[in-house]
Design a protein around this motif. Structure first.
Motif: not given
Length: 241
Positions: A20, A140, A143-144, A205, A210-212
């Motif tokens: 991530a 990434e 996560r977005r 996540c 931050d959704y790591f």
């Protein structure tokens, strides 16, 4: 032979570990790998960015029972450009050391020519699709998407061991609260599949990070290949779970 198989299952899991990426913050994360209650090793990820470029690494070392049978280590590295928070890979490397077989490879992304090619290898070049990522950077985009409230997406990803671009399909499966060595987290559960693939990867996540991904499970044809659990996370800002 059972012990050798166990070793390969654990390190196969570690090589699928997605990273991530927080494009504006350097960070370091450590995961423990387990097969049930058995410790198998440790994976350390590091991300740095400066002057519009990023470098992302994954270093894996054996531990616990696995260390009794192998001292093989793994190093994966992705580097490239940061464009408005999106990562654009230019180089991807995988190196093994300390084992009987070396399966190293290096790829260069030539966006102008529209292909990704192996350096000093015999795999044929693959055609780059818009937004192609590698095995260390695809999370990434996930996560977005999660931050934007999306429940699924499909991403083109370079599958390094065979040099092909594969579509990774990611679909949310709801919310779940889980415990890790780094703490307890409310998470969004996501399943990753790919066309023609033997493996299914599930990621948990955490919105608070931050959704790591704080937990990652890998299955091969329904059989567990191991579990990764977040042990620690430290960002340049000093925030940690």
């Amino acid at each position: 032979m059972r012990n050798v198989s166990f070793r390969h299952r654990l390190f196969g899991l570690l090589l699928t570990l997605p990273a991530a990426v927080a494009a504006s913050t350097d960070w370091e994360a450590t995961y423990s790998v387990r097969q049930g209650t058995i410790e198998g090793g440790q994976a350390v990820q590091r991300y740095t960015a400066a002057d519009g470029r990023y470098r992302l690494t994954l270093d894996v070392t054996p531990g616990g029972v696995v260390a009794l049978f192998t001292q093989e280590t793994f190093h994966d590295e992705s580097s490239g450009l940061v464009d408005d928070g999106d990562l654009r890979p230019q180089r991807y490397v995988h190196v093994r050391a300390g084992g009987r077989k070396q399966r190293d490879y290096e790829y260069r992304f030539d966006w102008q020519a529209g292909q990704v090619a192996e350096v000093d290898g015999d795999r044929p070049p693959a055609v780059l699709q818009p937004g192609t990522l590698d095995e260390l950077t695809y999370v990434e985009a996930l996560r977005r998407a999660l931050a934007d409230g999306k429940t699924g997406l499909t991403l083109p990803v370079l599958y390094g061991s065979d040099g092909e671009i594969r579509d990774y399909r990611l679909q949310t499966l709801g919310e779940e609260e889980i415990s890790t060595p780094a703490g307890r987290f409310r998470t969004i559960k996501v399943q990753r599949t790919q066309a023609g693939g033997k493996y299914t990867v599930t990621l948990w996540c955490a919105p608070a990070l931050d959704y790591f991904p704080v937990r990652i499970d890998r299955h091969k044809r329904g059989r567990s290949q191991g579990t990764l659990l977040l042990s620690s996370f430290e960002a340049a800002s000093g925030r940690a779970p």
